[in-house]
Write a protein that holds these residues in place. Sequence first.
Motif, mmCIF file in Angstrom:
data_model
loop_
_atom_site.group_PDB
_atom_site.id
_atom_site.type_symbol
_atom_site.label_atom_id
_atom_site.label_comp_id
_atom_site.label_asym_id
_atom_site.label_seq_id
_atom_site.Cartn_x
_atom_site.Cartn_y
_atom_site.Cartn_z
ATOM 1 N N ASP A 127 0.873 -1.169 0.000
ATOM 2 C CA ASP A 127 0.000 0.000 0.000
ATOM 3 C C ASP A 127 0.912 1.222 0.000
ATOM 4 O OD1 ASP A 127 -1.638 2.161 0.601
ATOM 5 O OD2 ASP A 127 -2.779 1.089 2.138
ATOM 6 N N ALA A 128 1.106 1.827 -1.156
ATOM 7 C CA ALA A 128 2.039 2.957 -1.281
ATOM 8 C C ALA A 128 1.628 4.136 -0.407
ATOM 9 C CB ALA A 128 2.137 3.399 -2.739
ATOM 10 N N SER A 129 0.347 4.237 -0.077
ATOM 11 C CA SER A 129 -0.107 5.346 0.762
ATOM 12 C C SER A 129 0.196 5.097 2.234
ATOM 13 C CB SER A 129 -1.612 5.583 0.575
ATOM 14 O OG SER A 129 -2.363 4.518 1.124
ATOM 15 N N ALA A 130 0.505 3.866 2.615
ATOM 16 C CA ALA A 130 0.821 3.547 4.009
ATOM 17 C C ALA A 130 2.325 3.479 4.250
ATOM 18 C CB ALA A 130 0.173 2.222 4.399
ATOM 19 N N MET A 131 3.120 3.666 3.219
ATOM 20 C CA MET A 131 4.570 3.525 3.365
ATOM 21 C C MET A 131 5.213 4.711 4.082
ATOM 22 S SD MET A 131 5.394 0.501 2.286
ATOM 23 C CE MET A 131 3.917 0.034 3.176
ATOM 24 N N THR A 132 4.426 5.738 4.392
ATOM 25 C CA THR A 132 4.952 6.838 5.207
ATOM 26 C C THR A 132 4.810 6.517 6.685
ATOM 27 O OG1 THR A 132 2.814 7.968 5.062
ATOM 28 C CG2 THR A 132 4.511 8.619 3.478
ATOM 29 N N ASN A 133 4.049 5.482 7.008
ATOM 30 C CA ASN A 133 3.893 5.021 8.386
ATOM 31 C C ASN A 133 5.080 4.120 8.709
ATOM 32 O OD1 ASN A 133 3.293 3.037 10.445
ATOM 33 N ND2 ASN A 133 1.177 3.743 10.413
ATOM 34 N N GLY A 134 5.877 4.517 9.690
ATOM 35 C CA GLY A 134 7.101 3.784 10.016
ATOM 36 C C GLY A 134 6.882 2.308 10.292
ATOM 37 N N ASP A 135 5.877 1.954 11.097
ATOM 38 C CA ASP A 135 5.634 0.550 11.426
ATOM 39 C C ASP A 135 5.210 -0.247 10.200
ATOM 40 O OD1 ASP A 135 6.308 0.894 14.080
ATOM 41 O OD2 ASP A 135 4.239 1.213 14.743
ATOM 42 N N SER A 136 4.300 0.300 9.402
ATOM 43 C CA SER A 136 3.846 -0.396 8.196
ATOM 44 C C SER A 136 5.003 -0.602 7.229
ATOM 45 C CB SER A 136 2.734 0.393 7.492
ATOM 46 O OG SER A 136 1.587 0.442 8.286
ATOM 47 N N PHE A 137 5.823 0.422 7.077
ATOM 48 C CA PHE A 137 6.953 0.324 6.157
ATOM 49 C C PHE A 137 7.960 -0.713 6.643
ATOM 50 C CE2 PHE A 137 11.187 1.571 4.700
ATOM 51 C CZ PHE A 137 10.988 1.384 3.345
ATOM 52 N N LYS A 181 -2.406 1.864 -4.765
ATOM 53 C CA LYS A 181 -2.997 3.110 -4.258
ATOM 54 C C LYS A 181 -2.114 4.319 -4.580
ATOM 55 C CE LYS A 181 -5.428 0.735 -0.552
ATOM 56 N NZ LYS A 181 -5.699 0.683 0.879
ATOM 57 N N SER A 182 -1.426 4.250 -5.709
ATOM 58 C CA SER A 182 -0.500 5.321 -6.095
ATOM 59 C C SER A 182 -1.205 6.631 -6.413
ATOM 60 C CB SER A 182 0.352 4.882 -7.286
ATOM 61 O OG SER A 182 -0.464 4.642 -8.414
ATOM 62 N N GLY A 226 0.755 1.824 -9.344
ATOM 63 C CA GLY A 226 -0.488 1.338 -9.910
ATOM 64 C C GLY A 226 -1.621 1.523 -8.921
ATOM 65 N N SER A 227 -2.804 1.097 -9.339
ATOM 66 C CA SER A 227 -3.973 1.210 -8.471
ATOM 67 C C SER A 227 -5.042 0.223 -8.890
ATOM 68 C CB SER A 227 -4.541 2.629 -8.523
ATOM 69 O OG SER A 227 -5.759 2.695 -7.806
ATOM 70 N N VAL A 228 -5.389 -0.656 -7.987
ATOM 71 C CA VAL A 228 -6.480 -1.586 -8.253
ATOM 72 C C VAL A 228 -7.788 -0.809 -8.324
ATOM 73 C CG1 VAL A 228 -7.788 -3.535 -7.307
ATOM 74 C CG2 VAL A 228 -5.284 -3.542 -7.209
ATOM 75 N N GLU A 229 -7.958 0.153 -7.436
ATOM 76 C CA GLU A 229 -9.196 0.943 -7.357
ATOM 77 C C GLU A 229 -9.504 1.663 -8.668
ATOM 78 O OE1 GLU A 229 -12.631 2.574 -5.724
ATOM 79 O OE2 GLU A 229 -11.312 1.103 -4.772
ATOM 80 N N THR A 230 -8.489 2.250 -9.295
ATOM 81 C CA THR A 230 -8.717 3.009 -10.528
ATOM 82 C C THR A 230 -8.478 2.175 -11.791
ATOM 83 O OG1 THR A 230 -6.439 3.823 -10.648
ATOM 84 C CG2 THR A 230 -8.042 5.168 -9.386
ATOM 85 N N GLY A 231 -8.055 0.927 -11.612
ATOM 86 C CA GLY A 231 -7.806 0.063 -12.758
ATOM 87 C C GLY A 231 -6.464 0.317 -13.431
ATOM 88 N N LYS A 232 -5.600 1.080 -12.798
ATOM 89 C CA LYS A 232 -4.278 1.382 -13.358
ATOM 90 C C LYS A 232 -3.313 0.247 -12.996
ATOM 91 C CE LYS A 232 -0.452 4.585 -13.143
ATOM 92 N NZ LYS A 232 0.297 5.391 -12.211
#
Length: 180
Positions: free
Chosen positions: A44-54, A83-84, A159-165
Amino acid sequence: MAETTKPFVLIDTPGHQKLRHGMFDALRVAQAARTIQGVVFVVDASAMTNGDSFRQAAEYLYDVLLVTNGVRGGTDVLIAANKSELFTAVPAKRLRSLFETELNTIREMRARSLGQTALQSEKADEAPVPDNYRWLGKPGETGPLRLVDLETEVTVLDGSVETGKVDGWVSWMEERAANP
């Protein structure tokens, strides 16, 4: 949604820590049988700013790379940055750099941990290396780990599953299916 031109088998495995052991076993068996052309590692590229998730993603990636890099020629890995499209998403190029840095940290921590075990042994030069420990990278390599230096080819694509990219991901998979 992208349409494929060549059929291929895609096996989805859970990323949850408690369920990972089966994935590693299946990956090793597939490599031994030479029936695997690549691994898609979705983050999840949007969660990679979270230290624990990363950190958790990097630990998992490290273990995946130990397996994929463990055969001649390696098994290619795609890091699919999902989720880019979100504002908080880390772009693929930056994500690659962040993973390299964190993989180096993990490698150093594991090496230090192994060194401590050896130092605590009465015969440090004969201390056994744990079965689950292997050095990620070329044997004897002491410099920083760079993904381009691995036997495994590592690609990072947004990429993005949500947007089909997902065209880039599908192309990556098709290329490996067409060139086993």
